[in-house]
Design an enzyme around this catalytic site. Structure first.
Site, PDB file in Angstrom:
ATOM      1  N   ARG A  60     -18.928 -27.847   6.090  1.00 46.01           N
ATOM      2  CA  ARG A  60     -17.699 -27.076   5.839  1.00 46.01           C
ATOM      3  C   ARG A  60     -18.050 -25.673   5.325  1.00 46.01           C
ATOM      4  O   ARG A  60     -17.283 -24.733   5.491  1.00 46.01           O
ATOM      5  CB  ARG A  60     -16.767 -27.817   4.869  1.00 46.01           C
ATOM      6  CG  ARG A  60     -15.520 -27.041   4.496  1.00 46.01           C
ATOM      7  CD  ARG A  60     -14.351 -27.919   4.034  1.00 46.01           C
ATOM      8  NE  ARG A  60     -14.753 -28.961   3.130  1.00 46.01           N
ATOM      9  CZ  ARG A  60     -15.041 -28.787   1.827  1.00 46.01           C
ATOM     10  NH1 ARG A  60     -14.949 -27.589   1.281  1.00 46.01           N
ATOM     11  NH2 ARG A  60     -15.393 -29.805   1.083  1.00 46.01           N
ATOM     12  N   TYR A 114       2.519 -13.235  19.437  1.00 49.83           N
ATOM     13  CA  TYR A 114       2.454 -14.597  19.989  1.00 49.83           C
ATOM     14  C   TYR A 114       3.463 -15.455  19.204  1.00 49.83           C
ATOM     15  O   TYR A 114       3.523 -15.370  17.963  1.00 49.83           O
ATOM     16  CB  TYR A 114       1.022 -15.113  19.851  1.00 49.83           C
ATOM     17  CG  TYR A 114       0.874 -16.577  20.159  1.00 49.83           C
ATOM     18  CD1 TYR A 114       1.273 -17.104  21.379  1.00 49.83           C
ATOM     19  CD2 TYR A 114       0.337 -17.445  19.225  1.00 49.83           C
ATOM     20  CE1 TYR A 114       1.142 -18.451  21.661  1.00 49.83           C
ATOM     21  CE2 TYR A 114       0.185 -18.798  19.497  1.00 49.83           C
ATOM     22  CZ  TYR A 114       0.603 -19.294  20.713  1.00 49.83           C
ATOM     23  OH  TYR A 114       0.478 -20.621  20.986  1.00 49.83           O
ATOM     24  N   ASP A 187      -4.993  -9.089  15.814  1.00 47.94           N
ATOM     25  CA  ASP A 187      -5.303 -10.180  16.731  1.00 47.94           C
ATOM     26  C   ASP A 187      -5.751  -9.520  18.035  1.00 47.94           C
ATOM     27  O   ASP A 187      -4.940  -8.956  18.774  1.00 47.94           O
ATOM     28  CB  ASP A 187      -4.048 -11.044  16.944  1.00 47.94           C
ATOM     29  CG  ASP A 187      -4.294 -12.202  17.915  1.00 47.94           C
ATOM     30  OD1 ASP A 187      -5.274 -12.145  18.688  1.00 47.94           O
ATOM     31  OD2 ASP A 187      -3.482 -13.150  17.918  1.00 47.94           O
ATOM     32  N   LYS A 212      -9.475 -18.501  24.360  1.00 55.98           N
ATOM     33  CA  LYS A 212      -9.118 -17.696  25.540  1.00 55.98           C
ATOM     34  C   LYS A 212     -10.357 -17.048  26.157  1.00 55.98           C
ATOM     35  O   LYS A 212     -11.258 -17.745  26.565  1.00 55.98           O
ATOM     36  CB  LYS A 212      -8.069 -16.662  25.146  1.00 55.98           C
ATOM     37  CG  LYS A 212      -6.957 -17.215  24.258  1.00 55.98           C
ATOM     38  CD  LYS A 212      -6.130 -18.261  24.959  1.00 55.98           C
ATOM     39  CE  LYS A 212      -4.937 -18.621  24.092  1.00 55.98           C
ATOM     40  NZ  LYS A 212      -4.484 -19.966  24.162  1.00 55.98           N
TER      41      LYS A 212
END
Ligand SMILES: Cc1ncc(COP(=O)(O)O)c(C=O)c1O
Length: 413
Positions: A60, A114, A187, A212
């Site tokens: 983590r 988005y 973004d 993407k």
């Protein structure tokens, strides 16, 4: 790699990889499927915990496969660090939390984002008392006026907006953010480091949905946050306390994708320009949205900020006839995949009113310019003639289907 270069195509293939493993060096970084790591002595473990010695203690906090992917993208973005996450949304969530932690609890956001990013701001942050005001980042005066009024802790915009493909001048937005003491988050999913390196324009934090273009093959989910040293302690602390980490398996696939990013992106951008030009000739297409068209409102911004001849690989268009025609068009596609994603090697078509922006009220959608006939294309790496041929035949066939359905209704069959 010993050779010094600033060429993205070279860096993408070599950065992050080829770390020595005992006596030998693996050519590509293996998948380290392990949750924890131990050392010969507890003293060494203590040193790794204290960042005095390089290493890992718990996945983590960091994992060699994940770190290799992070190093690769950090080099491409010119960032001091990267933190990979399980999805693009996890990256956006963590970036906004980091932007607000030691700052005023208010946000200014682009009016078109988005859909799930808007939902995150409205349905998750707002109930915790964080107010978001929205403004058009391509109208700099109006955007700054909103920033002055809101005095936000952070600002969030997209490098190319979805689905209308507006391109804000990030250097000018960065200037506004700096003058008003807000952290600017961008973004940059639609541009990738091939088109833009926002940190060099004064942006504080860059996020990507690695699902993407970065991974590019539709086979993995991921996100990544990048920044300069000043934001690292907060983002790294949030990674440790919240745990939105990318898995070693997903990082391996994403890293493999990034190696061909510049090849794919350049081809996809060039294909998109050809598709946009051809669609403008179709009589059933009322309007084409493509930042590379000289009459696009942000064409000059692209010419100023993007590499020559590259304007992104997304094309949107308004199809005459609205929803019924668009659904018939999607069903008529013979190669282009009508799926809810973008940036993959294959061309994809999406109906924003039904998918990415379905949560917006129809009136709100219309106000933003997202009409009932709007289709968004993510142009792939196929031969451009096949992409154009498929879109044009589906536009033509959709007209026949809609006309037949009208005839059937009139005759009551
Ligand atoms: C611009 C943009 N940002 C973020 C996301 C979210 O990414 P993910 O699906 O990897 O969580 C998407 C998803 O479509 C997107 O289009």
């Amino acid at each position: 790699m010993k050779r010094k270069t600033d060429k993205q195509a070279t860096l993408a293939v070599h950065a992050g990889d080829r770390k020595k493993l005992g006596e030998f060096t693996p050519t590509t970084t293996p998948i380290y499927a392990t949750s924890s790591f131990f050392y010969e002595s507890s003293e060494d473990l203590e040193k790794v915990f204290n960042d005095e010695k390089e290493g890992n203690v718990y996945s983590r906090y960091g994992n060699p496969t994940v770190s290799a992917f992070e190093d690769q993208v950090a080099v491409l973005e010119g960032a001091d660090y990267a933190v990979a996450t399980a999805s693009g949304m996890a990256a956006i969530h963590m970036a906004v939390l980091g932007g607000l932690l030691d700052r005023r609890k208010s946000i200014v956001a682009a009016d078109v984002l988005y859909g799930q990013t808007t939902a995150l701001l409205q349905k998750v942050f707002e109930p915790f008392g964080v107010e978001t005001r929205y403004a058009d980042p391509c109208d700099l005066a109006a955007f700054e006026a909103t920033v002055v009024k809101a005095q936000p802790g952070c600002i969030i915009v997209e490098s190319i907006s979805n689905p209308l493909l507006r391109v804000p001048a990030l250097d000018k937005i960065a200037d506004i953010a700096q003058r008003h003491g807000a952290q600017l988050i961008v973004d940059a999913t639609f541009t990738t480091p091939v088109l833009s390196r926002p940190l060099e324009l004064g942006v504080d934090i860059v996020v990507h949905s690695a699902t993407k273009y970065l991974s590019g093959h539709g086979d993995t989910m991921g996100g990544i946050i990048l920044g300069r040293q000043d934001t690292y302690p907060t983002i790294n602390y949030l990674r440790k306390t919240i745990g939105p980490n990318a898995s070693p398996f997903d990082s391996y696939l994403a890293m493999r994708g990034v190696k061909t990013l510049s090849l794919r992106m350049e081809k996809q951008c060039r294909n998109a320009a050809l598709v946009a030009r051809q669609l403008a000739e179709c009589s059933a297409i009322e309007r084409v949205y493509f930042p590379g068209n000289p009459d696009h409102p942000d064409y000059e911004t692209c010419v100023r900020l993007f590499p020559e001849g590259l304007f992104g690989a997304m094309v949107s268009f308004d199809l005459a006839g609205g929803r019924e025609r668009v659904l018939a068009f999607l069903d008529a596609l013979e190669m282009t995949v009508p799926a809810t994603s973008l940036g993959d090697v294959q061309s994809m078509a999406l109906y924003p009113a039904m998918s990415s922006h379905r949560d917006l009220a129809p009136k709100h959608r219309q106000r933003l310019g997202i009409g009932d006939g709007l289709v968004r294309l993510s142009v792939g790496i196929e031969d451009a003639s096949d992409i154009i041929g498929d879109i044009v035949q589906a536009v033509e066939r959709s007209e026949t289907v809609v006309a037949q359905s009208a005839t059937d209704q009139r005759s009551g069959s």
